[in-house]
Scaffold this motif. Structure first.
Motif, PDB file in Angstrom:
ATOM      1  N   PRO A   1      47.245  30.344  32.978  1.00 15.26           N
ATOM      2  CA  PRO A   1      48.023  29.424  33.815  1.00 15.26           C
ATOM      3  C   PRO A   1      49.228  30.018  34.539  1.00 15.26           C
ATOM      4  CG  PRO A   1      48.451  29.010  31.504  1.00 15.26           C
ATOM      5  CD  PRO A   1      47.333  30.007  31.562  1.00 15.26           C
ATOM      6  N   ASN A   2      49.795  31.086  34.076  1.00 16.49           N
ATOM      7  CA  ASN A   2      50.997  31.627  34.711  1.00 16.49           C
ATOM      8  C   ASN A   2      50.711  32.734  35.715  1.00 16.49           C
ATOM      9  OD1 ASN A   2      52.740  29.929  33.222  1.00 16.49           O
ATOM     10  ND2 ASN A   2      52.452  31.267  31.448  1.00 16.49           N
ATOM     11  N   CYS A   3      49.441  32.960  36.015  1.00 16.97           N
ATOM     12  CA  CYS A   3      49.070  34.093  36.852  1.00 16.97           C
ATOM     13  C   CYS A   3      48.883  33.713  38.315  1.00 16.97           C
ATOM     14  CB  CYS A   3      47.782  34.723  36.334  1.00 16.97           C
ATOM     15  SG  CYS A   3      48.025  35.696  34.844  1.00 16.97           S
ATOM     16  N   ASN A   4      49.176  34.687  39.175  1.00 14.53           N
ATOM     17  CA  ASN A   4      48.749  34.659  40.566  1.00 14.53           C
ATOM     18  C   ASN A   4      47.318  35.183  40.582  1.00 14.53           C
ATOM     19  OD1 ASN A   4      51.378  34.004  41.632  1.00 14.53           O
ATOM     20  ND2 ASN A   4      51.953  36.102  41.161  1.00 14.53           N
ATOM     21  N   PHE A   5      46.496  34.653  41.454  1.00 14.17           N
ATOM     22  CA  PHE A   5      45.092  35.059  41.520  1.00 14.17           C
ATOM     23  C   PHE A   5      44.762  35.619  42.886  1.00 14.17           C
ATOM     24  CE2 PHE A   5      45.143  32.028  38.111  1.00 14.17           C
ATOM     25  CZ  PHE A   5      44.231  32.536  37.200  1.00 14.17           C
TER      26      PHE A   5
ATOM     27  N   ALA B   1      46.071  38.239  38.129  1.00 23.24           N
ATOM     28  CA  ALA B   1      44.656  38.134  37.782  1.00 23.24           C
ATOM     29  C   ALA B   1      43.818  38.258  39.045  1.00 23.24           C
ATOM     30  CB  ALA B   1      44.372  36.801  37.091  1.00 23.24           C
ATOM     31  N   ALA B   2      42.588  38.673  38.862  1.00 23.00           N
ATOM     32  CA  ALA B   2      41.627  38.757  39.960  1.00 23.00           C
ATOM     33  C   ALA B   2      40.324  38.119  39.501  1.00 23.00           C
ATOM     34  CB  ALA B   2      41.404  40.209  40.361  1.00 23.00           C
ATOM     35  N   ILE B   3      39.755  37.305  40.356  1.00 21.70           N
ATOM     36  CA  ILE B   3      38.516  36.592  40.036  1.00 21.70           C
ATOM     37  C   ILE B   3      37.348  37.323  40.693  1.00 21.70           C
ATOM     38  CG2 ILE B   3      37.243  34.429  40.340  1.00 21.70           C
ATOM     39  CD1 ILE B   3      39.962  32.986  40.239  1.00 21.70           C
ATOM     40  N   TYR B   4      36.288  37.478  39.913  1.00 22.25           N
ATOM     41  CA  TYR B   4      35.100  38.181  40.390  1.00 22.25           C
ATOM     42  C   TYR B   4      33.832  37.441  39.973  1.00 22.25           C
ATOM     43  CZ  TYR B   4      38.117  42.173  41.256  1.00 22.25           C
ATOM     44  OH  TYR B   4      39.105  42.986  41.726  1.00 22.25           O
ATOM     45  N   ASP B   5      32.762  37.756  40.690  1.00 26.72           N
ATOM     46  CA  ASP B   5      31.402  37.372  40.307  1.00 26.72           C
ATOM     47  C   ASP B   5      31.209  35.877  40.098  1.00 26.72           C
ATOM     48  OD1 ASP B   5      30.656  40.082  40.342  1.00 26.72           O
ATOM     49  OD2 ASP B   5      31.251  40.356  38.254  1.00 26.72           O
TER      50      ASP B   5
ATOM     51  N   PHE C   1      43.358  28.131  47.285  1.00 27.85           N
ATOM     52  CA  PHE C   1      43.508  29.544  47.613  1.00 27.85           C
ATOM     53  C   PHE C   1      43.870  29.660  49.087  1.00 27.85           C
ATOM     54  CE2 PHE C   1      41.266  29.815  43.694  1.00 27.85           C
ATOM     55  CZ  PHE C   1      41.574  31.054  43.159  1.00 27.85           C
ATOM     56  N   LYS C   2      44.716  30.617  49.398  1.00 24.53           N
ATOM     57  CA  LYS C   2      45.178  30.840  50.767  1.00 24.53           C
ATOM     58  C   LYS C   2      44.678  32.191  51.258  1.00 24.53           C
ATOM     59  CE  LYS C   2      47.921  27.215  50.401  1.00 24.53           C
ATOM     60  NZ  LYS C   2      47.139  26.065  50.105  1.00 24.53           N
TER      61      LYS C   2
ATOM     62  N   ILE D   1      39.703  39.380  35.620  1.00 28.67           N
ATOM     63  CA  ILE D   1      40.421  40.445  34.940  1.00 28.67           C
ATOM     64  C   ILE D   1      41.895  40.122  35.114  1.00 28.67           C
ATOM     65  CG2 ILE D   1      38.601  42.159  35.189  1.00 28.67           C
ATOM     66  CD1 ILE D   1      40.152  43.358  37.531  1.00 28.67           C
ATOM     67  N   SER D   2      42.699  40.451  34.103  1.00 30.28           N
ATOM     68  CA  SER D   2      44.090  40.028  34.150  1.00 30.28           C
ATOM     69  C   SER D   2      44.935  40.783  33.142  1.00 30.28           C
ATOM     70  CB  SER D   2      44.171  38.525  33.841  1.00 30.28           C
ATOM     71  OG  SER D   2      45.509  38.081  33.805  1.00 30.28           O
ATOM     72  N   ASP D   3      46.239  40.822  33.429  1.00 26.65           N
ATOM     73  CA  ASP D   3      47.197  41.299  32.428  1.00 26.65           C
ATOM     74  C   ASP D   3      47.601  40.152  31.513  1.00 26.65           C
ATOM     75  OD1 ASP D   3      49.040  39.769  33.938  1.00 26.65           O
ATOM     76  OD2 ASP D   3      49.787  41.523  34.994  1.00 26.65           O
ATOM     77  N   GLY D   4      47.167  38.938  31.841  1.00 28.74           N
ATOM     78  CA  GLY D   4      47.459  37.775  31.019  1.00 28.74           C
ATOM     79  C   GLY D   4      48.869  37.235  31.179  1.00 28.74           C
ATOM     80  N   GLU D   5      49.656  37.851  32.023  1.00 28.00           N
ATOM     81  CA  GLU D   5      51.058  37.464  32.203  1.00 28.00           C
ATOM     82  C   GLU D   5      51.355  36.929  33.599  1.00 28.00           C
ATOM     83  OE1 GLU D   5      53.252  37.290  29.812  1.00 28.00           O
ATOM     84  OE2 GLU D   5      51.888  38.114  28.333  1.00 28.00           O
TER      85      GLU D   5
END
Length: 140
Positions: A96-100, A67-71, A117-118, A60-64
């Motif tokens: 590509p421009n997002c923090n995850f 972002a958050a990764i799930y599942d 990932f940290k 899920i993301s604002d696209g800018e």
């Protein structure tokens, strides 16, 4: 192995999504809930061997910039073959421009560390149905 990557939710058997999440020991909901969740996600990745669903993930993301990764899940018999890495890299490349952010299943942290990932020093969560989480990821 004849892998195929699909970047939309067309013709997904949502019962298989539930089945794979169960097999890997992750939290799961009904097929209908997963279908809505994936349909409402910014980015989805499904991996097939021939016509057999073997793994998936979503963001899920604002696209800018966030972002958050799930599942992210891969059938146990296919783990260790780079499929999870492909799912993660495909998601990251799509935004590509997002923090995850993500939270990993206990014991899977090293997998995500290999993908740069940290670990975070702080993190908070509010779960609507905390007992469904079975204490996973909580600290005292």
């Amino acid at each position: 192995m004849n892998l195929r990557i699909q970047l939309d939710t067309t013709n997904i058997n949502w019962d298989l999504v539930v089945d794979i999440l169960q097999k890997v020991g992750m939290g799961y909901h009904t097929a209908e809930i997963h279908q809505r969740a994936f349909n409402n996600s910014h980015t989805v990745v499904f991996v097939f061997d021939e016509d057999n669903l073997i793994g998936f993930g979503r963001a899920i993301s604002d696209g800018e910039y966030q972002a958050a990764i799930y599942d992210v899940a891969v059938l146990p018999s296919y783990q260790g073959r780079g499929i999870g890495k492909t799912i993660i890299r495909t998601i990251v490349e799509d935004i590509p421009n997002c923090n995850f952010i993500l939270y990993a299943s206990p014991g899977k942290e090293k997998f995500y560390e290999k993908e740069n990932f940290k670990r975070m020093k702080t993190g908070m969560a509010l779960f609507v149905n905390a007992e469904k989480m079975n204490g996973k990821g909580f600290t005292e």
